[in-house]
Design a protein around this motif. Structure first.
Motif, mmCIF file in Angstrom:
data_model
loop_
_atom_site.group_PDB
_atom_site.id
_atom_site.type_symbol
_atom_site.label_atom_id
_atom_site.label_comp_id
_atom_site.label_asym_id
_atom_site.label_seq_id
_atom_site.Cartn_x
_atom_site.Cartn_y
_atom_site.Cartn_z
ATOM 1 N N UNK A 71 0.835 -1.202 0.000
ATOM 2 C CA UNK A 71 0.000 0.000 0.000
ATOM 3 C C UNK A 71 0.871 1.255 0.000
ATOM 4 N N UNK A 72 1.964 1.232 0.745
ATOM 5 C CA UNK A 72 2.880 2.374 0.778
ATOM 6 C C UNK A 72 3.500 2.623 -0.587
ATOM 7 N N UNK A 73 3.867 1.559 -1.269
ATOM 8 C CA UNK A 73 4.441 1.691 -2.615
ATOM 9 C C UNK A 73 3.409 2.248 -3.595
ATOM 10 N N UNK A 74 2.210 1.708 -3.538
ATOM 11 C CA UNK A 74 1.140 2.129 -4.446
ATOM 12 C C UNK A 74 0.752 3.585 -4.197
ATOM 13 N N UNK A 75 0.766 3.996 -2.939
ATOM 14 C CA UNK A 75 0.382 5.368 -2.587
ATOM 15 C C UNK A 75 1.341 6.408 -3.159
ATOM 16 N N UNK A 76 2.513 5.990 -3.556
ATOM 17 C CA UNK A 76 3.495 6.915 -4.134
ATOM 18 C C UNK A 76 3.307 7.146 -5.625
ATOM 19 N N UNK A 77 2.347 6.482 -6.236
ATOM 20 C CA UNK A 77 2.101 6.629 -7.672
ATOM 21 C C UNK A 77 1.069 7.738 -7.871
#
Length: 95
Positions: A71-77
């Motif tokens: 979720x943290x990775x996806x939130x950076x897109x």
């Protein structure tokens, strides 16, 4: 924290509370479930259109560490953030 204060304020004001972190966790979960890579913005956005966010609170496993990390990775897109912003803006403002 912020969520606790926001939840309490929403209750006092008779507003619905939207946990935006759960939105990203739900997207991460569905990415894992459907084999969508965390860095494929187009596929993630297409997947977002299929998610029933009304029932994400019933997914108790959204707080697992692997889902949190994704979720943290996806939130950076930026494109993903924009897609979820549309849902957040349409969320009910009060009861």
């Amino acid at each position: 924290g912020k969520g606790t204060v926001a939840r309490a304020l929403a209750k006092v004001l008779a507003f619905e509370y939207l946990d935006t972190g759960l939105l990203y966790r739900a997207v991460a979960y569905y990415c894992v479930k459907n084999g969508v890579p965390n860095d494929d913005a187009a596929k993630i956005i297409a997947l977002i259109a299929t998610i029933d966010f009304e029932h994400i609170n019933t997914l108790g496993f959204l707080h697992q560490e692997d889902i949190s990390n994704k979720a943290s990775e996806i939130a950076n897109i930026p494109e993903v953030r924009k897609a979820l912003l549309s849902y957040q803006r349409s969320f009910p403002k009060g009861k």
